[in-house]
Design a protein around this motif. Structure first.
Motif, short mmCIF file in Angstrom:
data_model
loop_
_atom_site.label_atom_id
_atom_site.label_comp_id
_atom_site.label_asym_id
_atom_site.label_seq_id
_atom_site.Cartn_x
_atom_site.Cartn_y
_atom_site.Cartn_z
N THR A 151 0.82 -1.21 0.00
CA THR A 151 0.00 0.00 0.00
C THR A 151 0.85 1.26 0.00
OG1 THR A 151 -1.71 -1.20 1.25
CG2 THR A 151 -1.87 1.20 1.19
N VAL A 152 1.82 1.30 0.90
CA VAL A 152 2.68 2.48 0.98
C VAL A 152 3.58 2.57 -0.25
CG1 VAL A 152 4.47 3.63 2.34
CG2 VAL A 152 2.59 2.45 3.49
N GLY A 153 4.04 1.42 -0.75
CA GLY A 153 4.88 1.43 -1.95
C GLY A 153 4.16 1.98 -3.16
N ALA A 154 2.87 1.64 -3.29
CA ALA A 154 2.09 2.18 -4.40
C ALA A 154 1.95 3.70 -4.30
CB ALA A 154 0.70 1.54 -4.43
N ALA A 155 1.78 4.21 -3.08
CA ALA A 155 1.69 5.66 -2.89
C ALA A 155 3.03 6.34 -3.18
CB ALA A 155 1.25 5.97 -1.47
#
Length: 266
Positions: A151-155
């Motif tokens: 999730t954070v990587g996509a952001a």
């Protein structure tokens, strides 16, 4: 000239049928939780709150199991966020060994949970933390950590790296850039991943069965044991509360997500 029909189509009908097939069994549990008696029945013959009162009875152990699951889920979520967010930033900005490192970090998603549970059981047994709450928090953090990374990587992939470069040119160090430039832009992703990590940890049963202490089980383990040895009607009340909790968290995430795109569109 082609005209698209935005109305009702066969594909949308099939989708709604599939949604109904998946959701209806869950919704049936809610009216069952307001029944009276010692059997699960739909529709209930008599309506009341006796199952909820039994669930709240301290002598039945459901409150203790719920409190245990809440503590473990909060601990695992906190640990996954504290480790997962910096790890996501490192994976997104450092290109050396990125493929191997990312695969190892996300491997708990691909490996069957029963295999992870057995491995953690033997490892924690050697460390002497098997059967402890700290061990369960570590085990759940291993399971939910990859979802935080995703999730954070996509952001991070959607963030403009030129802002970080400009901050570096102005003299800011890596830590300051991460704390004052990157983290504010990841608020929504962090909150969303924390919600999902909490739900995954709170609902986890396999690892909790291996690592947990039998005299102080988590709520999913106690529910599974109740189904295995006896089908208690209280399960309907507990399941209804979990459905409401999960729905509320998903709605909260859905409201948060659109707000995240606003700063990027300006």
């Amino acid at each position: 000239m082609s005209i698209r029909n935005p109305g009702f189509t066969i594909s949308s009908a099939v989708a709604w049928v599939i949604y109904a097939f998946l959701v209806l069994p869950t919704l049936i549990v809610i009216p069952m939780s307001f029944g009276q008696g010692s059997e699960l029945m739909f529709p209930p013959r008599q309506w009341g709150l006796s199952l909820y009162r039994e669930m709240l009875d301290p002598t039945k152990g459901w409150l203790a199991a719920s409190w245990n699951s809440l503590q473990i889920a909060l601990g695992a979520t906190t640990l996954a966020i504290l480790l997962g967010v910096p790890a996501s930033y490192a994976l997104a900005r450092r290109k050396s060994f990125i493929g191997l490192t990312r695969f190892l970090a996300l491997s708990p998603i691909f490996i069957p949970t029963i295999v992870i549970a057995l491995g953690l059981y033997l490892y924690f047994l050697w460390l002497g933390i098997n059967g402890t709450k700290f061990g369960l928090i570590l085990a759940h953090a291993v399971l939910v950590g990859p979802f935080v990374l995703l999730t954070v990587g996509a952001a991070l992939n959607q963030m403009d790296q030129n802002v970080e470069v400009a901050s570096s040119v102005l003299g800011a160090g890596t830590l300051r850039i991460f704390l004052q430039v990157v983290l504010p832009g990841l608020r929504t992703a962090i909150v969303s991943s924390a919600f999902f990590a909490f739900l995954l940890s709170f609902d986890e049963v396999v690892v909790a069965w291996f690592i947990g202490k039998g005299s102080n089980p988590t709520l999913p383990v106690k529910m599974y044991s109740s189904i295995q040895w006896e089908i208690s009607p209280v399960l309907a009340a507990i399941s209804s509360i979990l459905v409401v909790l999960t729905t509320a968290i998903c709605i909260a995430v859905a409201f948060i997500q659109p707000n995240a795109a606003e700063p990027n569109n300006e």
